[in-house]
Design an enzyme around this catalytic site. Structure first.
Site, PDB file in Angstrom:
ATOM      1  N   CYS A 119     -13.206  21.262  67.953  1.00 15.65           N
ATOM      2  CA  CYS A 119     -13.185  22.667  68.382  1.00 15.65           C
ATOM      3  C   CYS A 119     -14.588  23.265  68.517  1.00 15.65           C
ATOM      4  CB  CYS A 119     -12.356  23.517  67.426  1.00 15.65           C
ATOM      5  SG  CYS A 119     -10.602  23.209  67.577  1.00 15.65           S
ATOM      6  N   TYR A 148     -12.526  29.632  64.295  1.00 14.23           N
ATOM      7  CA  TYR A 148     -12.543  28.312  63.637  1.00 14.23           C
ATOM      8  C   TYR A 148     -13.677  27.419  64.159  1.00 14.23           C
ATOM      9  CZ  TYR A 148     -10.604  23.673  62.428  1.00 14.23           C
ATOM     10  OH  TYR A 148     -10.408  22.384  61.975  1.00 14.23           O
ATOM     11  N   ASN A 177      -7.980  15.749  66.886  1.00  9.95           N
ATOM     12  CA  ASN A 177      -6.586  15.931  66.419  1.00  9.95           C
ATOM     13  C   ASN A 177      -6.005  14.735  65.637  1.00  9.95           C
ATOM     14  OD1 ASN A 177      -3.851  16.728  66.302  1.00  9.95           O
ATOM     15  ND2 ASN A 177      -4.140  18.001  68.109  1.00  9.95           N
ATOM     16  N   GLU A 190       1.289  23.704  61.855  1.00  9.43           N
ATOM     17  CA  GLU A 190       1.446  22.327  62.323  1.00  9.43           C
ATOM     18  C   GLU A 190       0.803  22.113  63.685  1.00  9.43           C
ATOM     19  OE1 GLU A 190       3.710  24.529  61.599  1.00  9.43           O
ATOM     20  OE2 GLU A 190       5.189  24.727  63.184  1.00  9.43           O
ATOM     21  N   ALA A 192       0.415  19.517  67.269  1.00 12.99           N
ATOM     22  CA  ALA A 192       1.427  19.074  68.235  1.00 12.99           C
ATOM     23  C   ALA A 192       2.207  17.827  67.795  1.00 12.99           C
ATOM     24  CB  ALA A 192       0.776  18.862  69.601  1.00 12.99           C
ATOM     25  N   LYS A 199      10.665  19.056  65.943  1.00  9.04           N
ATOM     26  CA  LYS A 199      11.653  19.597  66.898  1.00  9.04           C
ATOM     27  C   LYS A 199      12.623  18.497  67.324  1.00  9.04           C
ATOM     28  CE  LYS A 199       8.551  23.134  68.790  1.00  9.04           C
ATOM     29  NZ  LYS A 199       7.799  23.590  69.966  1.00  9.04           N
ATOM     30  N   ARG A 219      -4.713  15.611  75.338  1.00 10.73           N
ATOM     31  CA  ARG A 219      -5.432  15.452  74.076  1.00 10.73           C
ATOM     32  C   ARG A 219      -5.544  13.955  73.766  1.00 10.73           C
ATOM     33  NH1 ARG A 219      -5.553  20.107  74.899  1.00 10.73           N
ATOM     34  NH2 ARG A 219      -5.269  21.885  73.503  1.00 10.73           N
ATOM     35  N   ARG A 283      -8.864  17.526  76.354  1.00 10.80           N
ATOM     36  CA  ARG A 283      -9.903  17.194  75.352  1.00 10.80           C
ATOM     37  C   ARG A 283      -9.813  15.712  75.041  1.00 10.80           C
ATOM     38  NH1 ARG A 283      -9.558  20.819  70.438  1.00 10.80           N
ATOM     39  NH2 ARG A 283     -11.081  22.095  71.551  1.00 10.80           N
TER      40      ARG A 283
HETATM   41  P1  NAD Z   1      -4.990  20.715  55.498  1.00  9.94           P
HETATM   42  O1  NAD Z   1      -4.712  22.156  55.759  1.00  9.94           O
HETATM   43  O2  NAD Z   1      -3.830  19.813  55.289  1.00  9.94           O
HETATM   44  O3  NAD Z   1      -5.964  20.563  54.244  1.00  9.94           O
HETATM   45  C1  NAD Z   1      -6.944  21.517  53.944  1.00  9.94           C
HETATM   46  C2  NAD Z   1      -6.796  21.826  52.465  1.00  9.94           C
HETATM   47  O4  NAD Z   1      -7.806  22.805  52.112  1.00  9.94           O
HETATM   48  C3  NAD Z   1      -5.434  22.448  52.106  1.00  9.94           C
HETATM   49  O5  NAD Z   1      -4.756  21.660  51.157  1.00  9.94           O
HETATM   50  C4  NAD Z   1      -5.784  23.813  51.572  1.00  9.94           C
HETATM   51  O6  NAD Z   1      -4.957  24.243  50.497  1.00  9.94           O
HETATM   52  C5  NAD Z   1      -7.222  23.613  51.106  1.00  9.94           C
HETATM   53  N1  NAD Z   1      -7.892  24.905  50.967  1.00  9.94           N
HETATM   54  C6  NAD Z   1      -7.826  25.957  51.818  1.00  9.94           C
HETATM   55  N2  NAD Z   1      -8.489  26.999  51.305  1.00  9.94           N
HETATM   56  C7  NAD Z   1      -8.987  26.586  50.097  1.00  9.94           C
HETATM   57  C8  NAD Z   1      -9.741  27.235  49.099  1.00  9.94           C
HETATM   58  N3  NAD Z   1     -10.127  28.514  49.222  1.00  9.94           N
HETATM   59  N4  NAD Z   1     -10.084  26.529  48.006  1.00  9.94           N
HETATM   60  C9  NAD Z   1      -9.687  25.235  47.853  1.00  9.94           C
HETATM   61  N5  NAD Z   1      -8.958  24.572  48.775  1.00  9.94           N
HETATM   62  C10 NAD Z   1      -8.613  25.253  49.890  1.00  9.94           C
HETATM   63  O7  NAD Z   1      -5.901  20.223  56.713  1.00  9.94           O
HETATM   64  P2  NAD Z   1      -6.388  18.746  57.107  1.00  9.94           P
HETATM   65  O8  NAD Z   1      -5.742  18.421  58.385  1.00  9.94           O
HETATM   66  O9  NAD Z   1      -6.267  17.824  55.962  1.00  9.94           O
HETATM   67  O10 NAD Z   1      -7.925  19.051  57.415  1.00  9.94           O
HETATM   68  C11 NAD Z   1      -8.973  18.665  56.545  1.00  9.94           C
HETATM   69  C12 NAD Z   1     -10.303  19.060  57.161  1.00  9.94           C
HETATM   70  O11 NAD Z   1     -10.455  18.426  58.432  1.00  9.94           O
HETATM   71  C13 NAD Z   1     -10.473  20.553  57.408  1.00  9.94           C
HETATM   72  O12 NAD Z   1     -11.799  20.915  57.146  1.00  9.94           O
HETATM   73  C14 NAD Z   1     -10.188  20.697  58.888  1.00  9.94           C
HETATM   74  O13 NAD Z   1     -10.821  21.839  59.443  1.00  9.94           O
HETATM   75  C15 NAD Z   1     -10.758  19.400  59.421  1.00  9.94           C
HETATM   76  N6  NAD Z   1     -10.151  19.003  60.692  1.00  9.94           N
HETATM   77  C16 NAD Z   1      -8.869  18.546  60.723  1.00  9.94           C
HETATM   78  C17 NAD Z   1      -8.305  18.185  61.946  1.00  9.94           C
HETATM   79  C18 NAD Z   1      -6.898  17.685  62.052  1.00  9.94           C
HETATM   80  O14 NAD Z   1      -6.456  17.381  63.163  1.00  9.94           O
HETATM   81  N7  NAD Z   1      -6.152  17.538  60.946  1.00  9.94           N
HETATM   82  C19 NAD Z   1      -9.051  18.295  63.115  1.00  9.94           C
HETATM   83  C20 NAD Z   1     -10.349  18.776  63.037  1.00  9.94           C
HETATM   84  C21 NAD Z   1     -10.901  19.113  61.817  1.00  9.94           C
HETATM   85  N1  GDD Z   2       1.072  23.146  67.614  1.00 15.17           N
HETATM   86  C1  GDD Z   2       1.882  22.920  68.660  1.00 15.17           C
HETATM   87  N2  GDD Z   2       3.227  23.076  68.508  1.00 15.17           N
HETATM   88  N3  GDD Z   2       1.338  22.563  69.849  1.00 15.17           N
HETATM   89  C2  GDD Z   2       2.179  22.328  70.873  1.00 15.17           C
HETATM   90  C3  GDD Z   2       3.568  22.433  70.762  1.00 15.17           C
HETATM   91  C4  GDD Z   2       4.123  22.835  69.515  1.00 15.17           C
HETATM   92  O1  GDD Z   2       5.332  22.969  69.335  1.00 15.17           O
HETATM   93  N4  GDD Z   2       4.118  22.114  71.966  1.00 15.17           N
HETATM   94  C5  GDD Z   2       3.109  21.816  72.777  1.00 15.17           C
HETATM   95  N5  GDD Z   2       1.923  21.968  72.136  1.00 15.17           N
HETATM   96  C6  GDD Z   2       0.592  21.818  72.749  1.00 15.17           C
HETATM   97  C7  GDD Z   2      -0.333  23.008  72.522  1.00 15.17           C
HETATM   98  O2  GDD Z   2      -0.024  24.068  73.407  1.00 15.17           O
HETATM   99  C8  GDD Z   2      -1.685  22.370  72.822  1.00 15.17           C
HETATM  100  O3  GDD Z   2      -1.973  22.436  74.188  1.00 15.17           O
HETATM  101  C9  GDD Z   2      -1.488  20.917  72.389  1.00 15.17           C
HETATM  102  O4  GDD Z   2      -0.083  20.725  72.194  1.00 15.17           O
HETATM  103  C10 GDD Z   2      -2.220  20.552  71.104  1.00 15.17           C
HETATM  104  O5  GDD Z   2      -1.932  21.537  70.139  1.00 15.17           O
HETATM  105  P1  GDD Z   2      -2.405  21.411  68.607  1.00 15.17           P
HETATM  106  O6  GDD Z   2      -2.181  20.037  68.145  1.00 15.17           O
HETATM  107  O7  GDD Z   2      -1.740  22.521  67.853  1.00 15.17           O
HETATM  108  O8  GDD Z   2      -3.940  21.811  68.637  1.00 15.17           O
HETATM  109  P2  GDD Z   2      -5.267  21.418  69.480  1.00 15.17           P
HETATM  110  O9  GDD Z   2      -5.307  19.987  69.875  1.00 15.17           O
HETATM  111  O10 GDD Z   2      -5.394  22.393  70.601  1.00 15.17           O
HETATM  112  O11 GDD Z   2      -6.368  21.710  68.383  1.00 15.17           O
HETATM  113  C11 GDD Z   2      -6.229  21.005  67.139  1.00 15.17           C
HETATM  114  O12 GDD Z   2      -7.126  19.954  67.070  1.00 15.17           O
HETATM  115  C12 GDD Z   2      -8.452  20.301  66.758  1.00 15.17           C
HETATM  116  C13 GDD Z   2      -9.299  19.028  66.723  1.00 15.17           C
HETATM  117  O13 GDD Z   2      -9.176  18.289  67.881  1.00 15.17           O
HETATM  118  C14 GDD Z   2      -6.268  22.004  65.998  1.00 15.17           C
HETATM  119  O14 GDD Z   2      -5.621  21.449  64.862  1.00 15.17           O
HETATM  120  C15 GDD Z   2      -7.642  22.345  65.585  1.00 15.17           C
HETATM  121  O15 GDD Z   2      -7.595  23.055  64.329  1.00 15.17           O
HETATM  122  C16 GDD Z   2      -8.447  21.056  65.429  1.00 15.17           C
HETATM  123  O16 GDD Z   2      -9.757  21.348  65.031  1.00 15.17           O
END
Ligand code: NAD
Ligand code: GDD
Length: 333
Positions: A119, A148, A177, A190, A192, A199, A219, A283
């Site tokens: 992002c 973010y 992602n 959640e 995608a 769903k 993506r 992306r």
């Molecule tokens: P997640 O939400 O499952 O885990 C993040 C954790 O941080 C949660 O358990 C939450 O309770 C904890 N947290 C939030 N606020 C807090 C606070 N004030 N003190 C202590 N803990 C706190 O998310 P994730 O998917 O495991 O993501 C982990 C990291 O990776 C994050 O920094 C996220 O931004 C980054 N990231 C994830 C993705 C992805 O696709 N999952 C993509 C890009 C970046």
């Molecule tokens: N969440 C979600 N839920 N997305 C959906 C759905 C649904 O039911 N149906 C279709 N989509 C589409 C969204 O509109 C978007 O275009 C695509 O799926 C991906 O959505 P997400 O997975 O929610 O997020 P993202 O890829 O745009 O961004 C995520 O990835 C980043 C890193 O690559 C986010 O989780 C960011 O926080 C993360 O940093």
């Protein structure tokens, strides 16, 4: 050599939970910290502390006596959450990240890994489905995701300044992602792969699935097992600038829906809702630098990774009655 002590922040969350397991396999003694207890399964961390990391003194407690910090804690979610919560996300993550970085240095932590995001990349480079994969240097001139993404980009620079001015060792990873079992699949945060799995698990064969956007947005998705292996390798490497961590297997959202429907053994009708958040139009990750630095890159294909992911979510949704239709190519595994 004495056992290295690793701190995983966000250990109660999705990636953090898997990373704790992975680091233990790699021989680390692991301290996990989160503001909440692990939601779906008990942690295997040697020590788990409930702490709010927005508060500086809690960050000092968390980072005391550790060698490595894997900093994952963040206020985060999929596109539905991050586009509607700019103030909360920017405020919470600024506090968490600044306090974590500052106290880790004060406690003489040897290495600090910051979990950044795709992002951070400029929106003007992500306007079409057949997007050119994003290279690390594309982040500037900046036009990141509001809230973010902007906060992540600033924090990347703060890590860089700590390294350049004070020799504090940082690693910065831009996740693309990430999906897999134990990831948030309902409640509004959640992403995608999990949302679509939830769903589909709840629909009968022949039902109608609501898809956000027109389904043509693209993506690349990375399985969490690749993610934690990549995190570990990047932490051990000498490279201290931002690195992509993702796959370059680009799919449309409709293709993701078709794949999960096939795994579920269901034929569904698609209904697209273009009033829901779509995020960037396309992306993808350019992994050239990752390959150059690590001689490694994520390798789990979406088809392979979505089978256990769908199975776990379907079990959660149906109370253990989730049926999975494993495609013939994977039946022997
Ligand atoms: P997640 O939400 O499952 O885990 C993040 C954790 O941080 C949660 O358990 C939450 O309770 C904890 N947290 C939030 N606020 C807090 C606070 N004030 N003190 C202590 N803990 C706190 O998310 P994730 O998917 O495991 O993501 C982990 C990291 O990776 C994050 O920094 C996220 O931004 C980054 N990231 C994830 C993705 C992805 O696709 N999952 C993509 C890009 C970046
Ligand atoms: N969440 C979600 N839920 N997305 C959906 C759905 C649904 O039911 N149906 C279709 N989509 C589409 C969204 O509109 C978007 O275009 C695509 O799926 C991906 O959505 P997400 O997975 O929610 O997020 P993202 O890829 O745009 O961004 C995520 O990835 C980043 C890193 O690559 C986010 O989780 C960011 O926080 C993360 O940093």
């Amino acid at each position: 050599m004495s056992e290295k002590i690793a701190l995983v922040t966000g250990a109660g969350g999705f990636i953090g939970h898997h990373l704790v397991d992975h680091l233990i396999k790699k021989g680390r003694r692991v301290r996990g910290v989160d503001i909440k207890s692990p939601e779906y399964a008990p942690t295997s961390a040697h020590e788990f502390k409930l702490l709010d990391l927005r508060v500086e003194k809690n960050c000092a407690i968390a980072t005391a006596g550790v060698d490595e910090v894997y900093h994952l804690a963040a206020d985060m979610g999929g596109i539905g959450y991050i586009t509607t919560s700019h103030a909360a996300i920017a405020l919470h993550n600024t506090l968490i990240n600044v306090n974590m970085l500052k106290t880790a240095r004060e406690n003489s932590v040897k290495r600090f890994l910051f979990s950044s995001s795709a992002c951070v990349y400029p929106q003007y480079l992500q306007t079409k489905p057949d997007v050119t994969p994003l290279r690390e240097d594309d982040a500037f001139p900046a036009d990141p995701e509001e809230g973010y993404g902007l906060e992540k980009l600033y924090m990347e620079k703060l890590c860089q300044y700590f390294t350049e001015d004070w020799g504090f060792q940082t690693r910065t990873v831009r996740f693309h992602n990430v999906y897999g079992p134990l990831g948030t699949y309902d409640g509004g945060r959640e992403k995608a792969p999990a949302a679509i799995s939830r769903k589909i698990a709840g629909l009968p064969d022949g039902g109608t699935i609501e898809i956000w956007g027109d389904g043509q947005q693209t993506r690349s998705f990375m399985h969490v097992d690749d993610c934690v292996e990549g995190i570990f390798r990047i932490m051990q490497s000498d490279y201290d600038r931002p690195l992509n961590l993702g796959t370059d297997e680009l799919v449309t959202v409709d293709e993701l829906v078709d794949l999960v429907s096939q795994i579920a053994g269901k034929t569904l009708v698609k209904r697209h809702d273009t009033s829901r958040p779509q995020g960037v139009r396309g992306r993808n990750s350019d992994n050239s630098r990752l390959r150059e630095i690590l001689d490694w890159e994520p390798r789990i294909m979406l088809r392979d990774g979505m089978v256990p992911t769908y199975r776990w979510i379907a079990d959660m949704v149906t109370g253990g009655r989730g049926e999975v239709h494993v495609p013939a190519s994977q039946a022997a595994e």
